[in-house]
Enzyme design. Structure first.
Site: not given
Length: 568
Positions: A246, A254, A223, A173
């Site tokens: 992350e 996530d 992402g 992301g």
């Protein structure tokens, strides 16, 4: 006052028509009697019944009291019963679905996603090659409505998603933009809204009613993993570089990491989550991240071949997936060795390295994991070197991220796929308010050259259990994230991937064959697994590694090494 997102203490069994969604924080009590008063047998019967509930359209309660869990565990040890994969269950808390699908907004980039069609194949191309195709809100708002449109089109047989340029499928992301937002409360909410959009897209993919093929040709991280790992077909190439980085930036794994990482063989998922270890090329196949490995030179011919497939009108989803799987097999060649990647010497997770990972990362606290690594560091050879390097790697990560991530994976084993994204959204909202995310992104990605992050708190000892628990709490004034409901043919909520058979056999699949065919020896077991997986490339190598680590031979028969049970 905040309400625990996980049940913590006994409450009253709620009446669905009179309770709010926040009452999931209350635990179940039957007829005025707590679970600790129920017989051991009843606890097991209830948990087995809960695990079989379908469709699982509700957020579920994963934990009863610790005494009840202990009682169930004791009975299972005595009766040698398997531990159920319990979906969290609550009659009072149902998933909330959005009344509309997000659409493009003024100011969204015009061509950051390109859509195409080739007969029955519908293509999605992430088109930000200079940004390594990093995902942002503009892209998600384009992809979501298009996927829903194709779901209802009889002309669209399958979806194929790719990334533009030679370097990346999707590197994650656009977290730099999010970090810049987080200086104000309004900015933090904007970042949280982005994660809702991203997770809605990932959830739609995970339950999609048509075949979905992700081409992980290049960097696939963060992402990009969310756009691919939940698909029935995930194709790695010689250019694939997978990671969940992350904890490096003060965040948590996530995009469904709670679900897929916690279901990987042994403690491989825990290792990848805490260390951000890279997997290159065919290593992603052997680890279970990818379902197939192809050379990138065949991707264009593959697309053409897939466009030629014709499904019978009455063909089921499984029949369509099987036809695609057989077609992918036409393009498979001999696999490269998993230890042939100089930049990923620890990505070949097999043999003694895999044994060390399972041994060290099986604990439920980061401190215990580090202690186990220090014991390995005291030895000699490659494992000692690996342990030393891993300790150094973990020391660089956000202490808060490490502790939250470990708890996330332990709890995530019991979350359904829908619950996973709803819970992760609340965790993401918490991290947007925590200083480590902005600090980590600024230090690692924005600052040139990168700088050392100043984590707050700075040490594991300073991160209390209550600090960690806050990431698993739903504030009373916050409604859970809404999901995007798919077509009537979409998959029901599930607690295990329904299309796992298209990848290499999992360790538990091989264990089942050993227990059934072990009397035929190693060759008999290998032949049986090859038969069940249609001689899929990589099966023999994986079976050989698992048998070497997990079985013993007595009198020519193969026996699975059962874990030694604790005495009661």
């Amino acid at each position: 006052m905040a309400q625990a997102f996980l049940p913590q203490a006994a409450g009253q069994l709620p009446t669905p028509s009179k309770t709010s969604v926040r009452e999931v924080g209350k635990c179940v009590r039957f007829s005025g009697r707590s679970l600790t008063q129920l017989s051991l047998e009843l606890v097991v019967i209830l948990s087995e019944a809960i695990s079989s509930v379908t469709p699982l359209r509700c957020l579920l309660a994963s934990h009863t009291t610790s005494a009840a869990r202990s009682a169930s565990s004791q009975l299972r040890s005595r009766a040698l019963l398997p531990t159920p994969r319990v979906a969290m269950f609550s009659t009072s808390r149902q998933f909330r679905y959005a009344s509309h699908v997000p659409k493009e907004q003024p100011g969204d980039e015009a061509d950051d996603v390109l859509f195409g069609s080739l007969y029955g194949v519908r293509t999605v191309e992430l088109n930000r090659p200079k940004k390594l195709n990093s995902l942002n809100g503009s892209m998600a708002r384009k992809i979501l409505p298009r996927l829903r449109e194709w779901e209802n089109s009889q002309m669209a047989n399958m979806i194929m998603i790719t990334g533009a340029g030679p370097k990346a499928f999707c590197a994650g992301g656009d977290v730099a933009e999010l970090a810049r937002n987080n200086s104000t409360k309004e900015g933090q909410q904007k970042s949280t809204d982005y994660f809702a959009l991203e997770y809605q897209l990932d959830h739609l993919i995970s339950t999609y009613s048509k075949p979905y093929i992700a081409i992980m040709d290049g960097i696939t991280m963060g992402g990009g993993v969310g756009l691919s790992v939940h698909a029935p077909f995930r194709i790695a190439t010689e250019k694939t570089v997978f990671a969940m980085p992350e904890t490096t930036i003060g965040f948590f794994p996530d995009v469904g990491g709670s679900f897929f990482l916690s279901r990987m063989d042994g403690e491989v998922g825990t290792y990848l989550a805490l260390t951000s270890e890279n997997l290159h090329g065919v290593q992603a196949l052997y680890a279970g991240i990818a379902t197939h490995y192809l050379d990138s030179s065949v991707l264009q011919p593959l697309t053409t071949r897939l466009s030629e497939l014709q499904f019978k009108d009455h063909a089921s989803m499984q029949e369509r997936l099987t036809l695609i799987n057989n077609t992918l097999a036409e393009f498979t060649t001999e696999l490269p060795a998993p230890d042939s990647y100089p930049k990923a010497k620890n990505g070949n997770i097999s043999g003694e390295l895999r044994e060390a990972i399972d041994k060290c990362f099986s604990f439920n606290t980061v401190d215990e994991i580090l202690a186990a690594l220090r014991r390995e560091e005291g030895g000699t050879g490659k494992i000692a070197e690996w342990a030393k390097a891993t300790i150094k790697t973990i020391a660089m990560r956000s202490p808060t991220s490490l502790k939250v991530t470990l708890k996330q994976l332990r709890l995530g084993k019991n979350w359904s796929i829908g619950e996973t994204f709803v819970r992760e959204h609340e965790m993401a909202a918490r991290f947007m308010q925590h200083p480590d995310f902005t600090e980590g992104v600024s230090a690692r990605l924005i600052n040139k050259p990168p700088t050392k992050p100043n984590w707050q708190p700075a040490t594991l000892e300073e991160v209390s259990d209550s600090d960690v628990d806050e990431f698993f709490v739903l504030p009373e004034d916050v409604e859970p994230m809404e999901l995007i409901e798919g077509s009537p043919a979409s998959l029901r909520d599930y607690v295990d991937y329904p299309h796992a058979r298209f990848g290499l056999p999992r360790e538990r699949d091989i264990e089942a064959v050993v227990r059934n065919k072990g009397r035929q020896g190693a060759n008999g077991v290998e032949n049986e697994v090859l038969k069940q997986w249609n001689n899929k490339p990589g099966v023999s190598e994986k079976v050989a590694d698992v048998l070497e680590r997990k079985t013993t031979t007595r009198g020519g028969e193969l026996h699975w090494k059962d874990r030694q049970r604790a005495s009661l």
